[in-house]
Design an enzyme around this catalytic site. Structure first.
Site, PDB file in Angstrom:
ATOM      1  N   GLY A 247       0.761  -1.247   0.000  1.00  0.00           N
ATOM      2  CA  GLY A 247       0.000   0.000   0.000  1.00  0.00           C
ATOM      3  C   GLY A 247       0.782   1.281   0.000  1.00  0.00           C
ATOM      4  O   GLY A 247       0.195   2.354  -0.187  1.00  0.00           O
ATOM      5  N   GLU A 289       3.844  -6.513   2.053  1.00  0.00           N
ATOM      6  CA  GLU A 289       3.676  -6.973   0.673  1.00  0.00           C
ATOM      7  C   GLU A 289       3.665  -5.803  -0.303  1.00  0.00           C
ATOM      8  O   GLU A 289       2.643  -5.517  -0.922  1.00  0.00           O
ATOM      9  CB  GLU A 289       2.354  -7.729   0.546  1.00  0.00           C
ATOM     10  CG  GLU A 289       2.256  -8.920   1.458  1.00  0.00           C
ATOM     11  CD  GLU A 289       0.931  -9.661   1.340  1.00  0.00           C
ATOM     12  OE1 GLU A 289       0.927 -10.883   1.465  1.00  0.00           O
ATOM     13  OE2 GLU A 289      -0.102  -8.978   1.124  1.00  0.00           O
ATOM     14  N   GLY A 291       3.972  -3.761  -3.631  1.00  0.00           N
ATOM     15  CA  GLY A 291       3.956  -4.019  -5.069  1.00  0.00           C
ATOM     16  C   GLY A 291       4.366  -2.749  -5.797  1.00  0.00           C
ATOM     17  O   GLY A 291       5.471  -2.636  -6.328  1.00  0.00           O
ATOM     18  N   ARG A 292       3.450  -1.770  -5.756  1.00  0.00           N
ATOM     19  CA  ARG A 292       3.672  -0.502  -6.461  1.00  0.00           C
ATOM     20  C   ARG A 292       5.000   0.160  -6.081  1.00  0.00           C
ATOM     21  O   ARG A 292       5.714   0.649  -6.951  1.00  0.00           O
ATOM     22  CB  ARG A 292       2.531   0.457  -6.112  1.00  0.00           C
ATOM     23  CG  ARG A 292       2.557   1.767  -6.866  1.00  0.00           C
ATOM     24  CD  ARG A 292       1.578   2.783  -6.250  1.00  0.00           C
ATOM     25  NE  ARG A 292       0.314   2.211  -5.887  1.00  0.00           N
ATOM     26  CZ  ARG A 292      -0.772   2.189  -6.659  1.00  0.00           C
ATOM     27  NH1 ARG A 292      -0.744   2.749  -7.840  1.00  0.00           N
ATOM     28  NH2 ARG A 292      -1.893   1.613  -6.234  1.00  0.00           N
ATOM     29  N   CYS A 361     -10.295   3.967 -29.538  1.00  0.00           N
ATOM     30  CA  CYS A 361     -11.556   4.589 -29.936  1.00  0.00           C
ATOM     31  C   CYS A 361     -12.361   5.001 -28.708  1.00  0.00           C
ATOM     32  O   CYS A 361     -13.464   4.488 -28.485  1.00  0.00           O
ATOM     33  CB  CYS A 361     -12.348   3.611 -30.797  1.00  0.00           C
ATOM     34  SG  CYS A 361     -11.394   3.022 -32.181  1.00  0.00           S
ATOM     35  N   TYR A 391       1.216  -1.865 -12.308  1.00  0.00           N
ATOM     36  CA  TYR A 391      -0.183  -1.816 -12.747  1.00  0.00           C
ATOM     37  C   TYR A 391      -0.337  -1.180 -14.135  1.00  0.00           C
ATOM     38  O   TYR A 391      -1.370  -0.604 -14.444  1.00  0.00           O
ATOM     39  CB  TYR A 391      -1.057  -1.111 -11.697  1.00  0.00           C
ATOM     40  CG  TYR A 391      -0.946  -1.739 -10.324  1.00  0.00           C
ATOM     41  CD1 TYR A 391      -1.385  -3.040 -10.107  1.00  0.00           C
ATOM     42  CD2 TYR A 391      -0.357  -1.063  -9.256  1.00  0.00           C
ATOM     43  CE1 TYR A 391      -1.257  -3.636  -8.859  1.00  0.00           C
ATOM     44  CE2 TYR A 391      -0.232  -1.661  -8.000  1.00  0.00           C
ATOM     45  CZ  TYR A 391      -0.686  -2.948  -7.814  1.00  0.00           C
ATOM     46  OH  TYR A 391      -0.560  -3.542  -6.585  1.00  0.00           O
TER      47      TYR A 391
HETATM   48  N1  LLP Z   1      -1.202  -7.297  -0.798  1.00  0.00           N
HETATM   49  C1  LLP Z   1      -2.483  -7.469  -1.154  1.00  0.00           C
HETATM   50  C2  LLP Z   1      -3.272  -8.511  -0.504  1.00  0.00           C
HETATM   51  C3  LLP Z   1      -3.046  -6.659  -2.146  1.00  0.00           C
HETATM   52  O1  LLP Z   1      -4.309  -6.834  -2.496  1.00  0.00           O
HETATM   53  C4  LLP Z   1      -2.240  -5.678  -2.783  1.00  0.00           C
HETATM   54  C5  LLP Z   1      -2.794  -4.810  -3.826  1.00  0.00           C
HETATM   55  C6  LLP Z   1      -0.896  -5.549  -2.391  1.00  0.00           C
HETATM   56  C7  LLP Z   1      -0.421  -6.369  -1.384  1.00  0.00           C
HETATM   57  C8  LLP Z   1       0.032  -4.573  -3.026  1.00  0.00           C
HETATM   58  O2  LLP Z   1      -0.334  -3.254  -2.854  1.00  0.00           O
HETATM   59  P1  LLP Z   1       0.645  -2.063  -3.349  1.00  0.00           P
HETATM   60  O3  LLP Z   1       1.877  -2.099  -2.503  1.00  0.00           O
HETATM   61  O4  LLP Z   1       0.941  -2.293  -4.772  1.00  0.00           O
HETATM   62  O5  LLP Z   1      -0.151  -0.855  -3.119  1.00  0.00           O
HETATM   63  N2  LLP Z   1      -4.640  -1.543  -9.762  1.00  0.00           N
HETATM   64  C9  LLP Z   1      -4.531  -0.568  -8.693  1.00  0.00           C
HETATM   65  C10 LLP Z   1      -3.893  -1.144  -7.457  1.00  0.00           C
HETATM   66  C11 LLP Z   1      -4.640  -2.341  -6.899  1.00  0.00           C
HETATM   67  C12 LLP Z   1      -3.941  -2.965  -5.719  1.00  0.00           C
HETATM   68  C13 LLP Z   1      -4.594  -4.232  -5.327  1.00  0.00           C
HETATM   69  N3  LLP Z   1      -3.979  -4.934  -4.265  1.00  0.00           N
HETATM   70  C14 LLP Z   1      -3.764   0.639  -9.206  1.00  0.00           C
HETATM   71  O6  LLP Z   1      -3.330   0.634 -10.354  1.00  0.00           O
HETATM   72  O7  LLP Z   1      -3.598   1.630  -8.499  1.00  0.00           O
END
Ligand code: LLP
Length: 434
Positions: A247, A289, A291-292, A361, A391
């Site tokens: 997050g 966890e 990701g981004r 389009c 993403y």
């Molecule tokens: N762990 C779980 C259980 C999650 O559902 C997610 C993200 C993460 C970790 C990683 O979160 P991060 O560190 O990436 O914020 N498509 C959206 C983001 C959706 C995130 C969904 N779950 C966007 O492009 O902003």
């Protein structure tokens, strides 16, 4: 003004001229555009910063949904990270990257029975239970396999994260997890604790993504630690692990704050210590966890301008050779991005505003509006969009039957393919000719 480009990017008079020691013009000519470019130093640097900041006492699991390709998972595995997967496809990618299965965390609010079976058979490190139905399925799979499965229960803590509604996941109405307020969390915990074949390793919660302040993280830590105390009172056990999800936000434009991984880690670990002390709970092992905040800032997208259209007195468009099929975030979330000209170094030029749009389009197919670009921008010029590593590719589509772009990893003056460009043949490969 700090531009949100990766550390290996060379920005000269506001133009991107190189990345990872490779000239952007040669990237475009060798691999074509649109092209996703991943700066290895930024990607690996962020993995290391996470591991260093959280230390050996915590687990850092890369949330593969941000950018799930084999090469990136190979790098994560080599850096000692664990990995969060949320489908059979992500799990298979981890297998292909030779990720040790005990470092895999299997998520998902609707895991198919076959996905759960794979998770059990392959011996993934943690299965995150998201519903009572899943708990039943997992119980019989563990029994059939004669194995003990380590599980986390995903708690819906009733925390409202301050982010786009599409990516907030901790409120009571969320589809994810087992609601604490509605009693589902306790039902699941009680059930796991009395089931042979399932071992309750801990609790999980992920309350949202692109979170700019620590308020939601602290609220989650507090709620989960209080819950650890409750579980101890009810069952006499201390659960060892709290997985607080991902997050952490990133900067997409020069005007966005740039949260620091190191500060986030320190604040999170500190709030765990404080809440544990305040509640008389032995400090649990923490898993995060991200990701981004690992993949996002490491990636850029290179496009070629195909059409410049001036509507006198109204707007000027610079249309590029991709768009919402390679980056749906602006149209889905109203996300804003930094766009700069790319190519050979050049002295400062007069600039004027353009709406940078894609070739789909849809009028909503806008990459960024009102971007100041060289006044004499013309067809064939390159543009670079920052912070597209997370993403972008993972949410890419074939809308209008556009082929998905290639992706390269750059570093030390070399470019290596991570993903080849789709061909028109790929696009029809699954069509059946009547
Ligand atoms: N762990 C779980 C259980 C999650 O559902 C997610 C993200 C993460 C970790 C990683 O979160 P991060 O560190 O990436 O914020 N498509 C959206 C983001 C959706 C995130 C969904 N779950 C966007 O492009 O902003």
């Amino acid at each position: 003004m700090t531009r949100p480009f990766p550390r290996g990017a060379v920005i000269d008079n506001g133009r991107l001229t190189g990345i990872g020691g490779v000239d952007v013009r040669s990237l475009a000519s060798e691999f074509g555009t649109p092209l996703y470019v991943v700066d290895e130093a930024e990607l690996v640097g962020r993995m290391r910063e996470y591991r260093g900041a959280f230390g050996e006492g915590a687990t850092v699991a890369y949330a593969s949904k941000a950018l799930c390709v084999t090469g990136v998972l190979q790098l994560a595995a080599a850096e000692g990270l664990s990995v969060d997967v949320a489908s059979r496809g992500e799990l298979y990618t981890a297998q292909r990257a030779s990720f040790p299965m005990e470092r895999v965390i299997f998520h998902g609010n609707n895991k198919a029975p076959a996905e759960l079976r794979d998770a059990v058979d392959l011996g993934v490190g943690r299965v995150v239970v998201d519903s009572l139905t899943e708990l039943e399925r997992l119980t019989s799979l563990a029994r059939d396999a004669g194995r003990e499965v380590d599980v986390l229960v995903r708690i819906t803590p009733g925390v409202n994260a301050d982010t786009h509604t599409h990516i907030a996941t901790g409120h009571d109405e969320a589809k994810f997890g087992l609601s604490l307020a509605a009693g589902l969390a306790h039902t699941a915990i009680d059930q796991v604790l009395k089931t042979d074949g399932l071992r309750l390793a801990g609790l999980h919660s992920h309350v949202g993504s692109q979170l700019l302040t620590s308020a939601a993280f602290e609220a989650v830590v507090r709620t989960l630690i209080v819950l650890l105390g409750d579980i101890h009172r009810r069952h006499g056990v201390w659960l060892e692990e709290l997985n607080v999800g991902g997050g952490l936000a990133i900067a997409y434009t020069p005007y966005d704050p740039e949260p620091s991984i190191t500060q986030y880690a320190a604040a999170l670990l500190d709030s765990v210590d404080q809440e544990a002390k305040a509640n008389g709970v032995p400090a649990p092992r923490i898993t995060v966890e991200p990701g981004r905040s690992i993949a996002g800032p490491a990636g850029i997208t290179l496009y070629t301008v195909g059409t410049v259209k001036d509507v006198p007195g109204v707007v000027s468009f610079a249309a590029v050779d991709g768009g919402m099929s390679d980056n749906v975030r602006p149209s889905l979330y109203g996300a804003r991005y930094e766009v700069v000209p790319a190519g050979a170094p050049s002295p400062p030029r007069d600039a004027r505003p353009f709406d940078v749009v894609g070739k789909h389009c849809e009028s909503g197919d806008v990459i960024a509006a009102g971007v100041w670009l060289p006044a004499d921008l013309r067809e064939g010029d390159l543009l670079a969009v920052a912070a597209t590593g997370a993403y972008g590719y993972s949410m890419a589509s074939n809308y209008n039957r556009l082929a998905r772009p290639a992706m390269v990893l750059v570093g030390d003056g070399h470019a290596r393919l991570l993903v080849t460009r789709e061909t028109t043949e790929d696009l029809v490969a699954h069509d059946v000719v009547l």
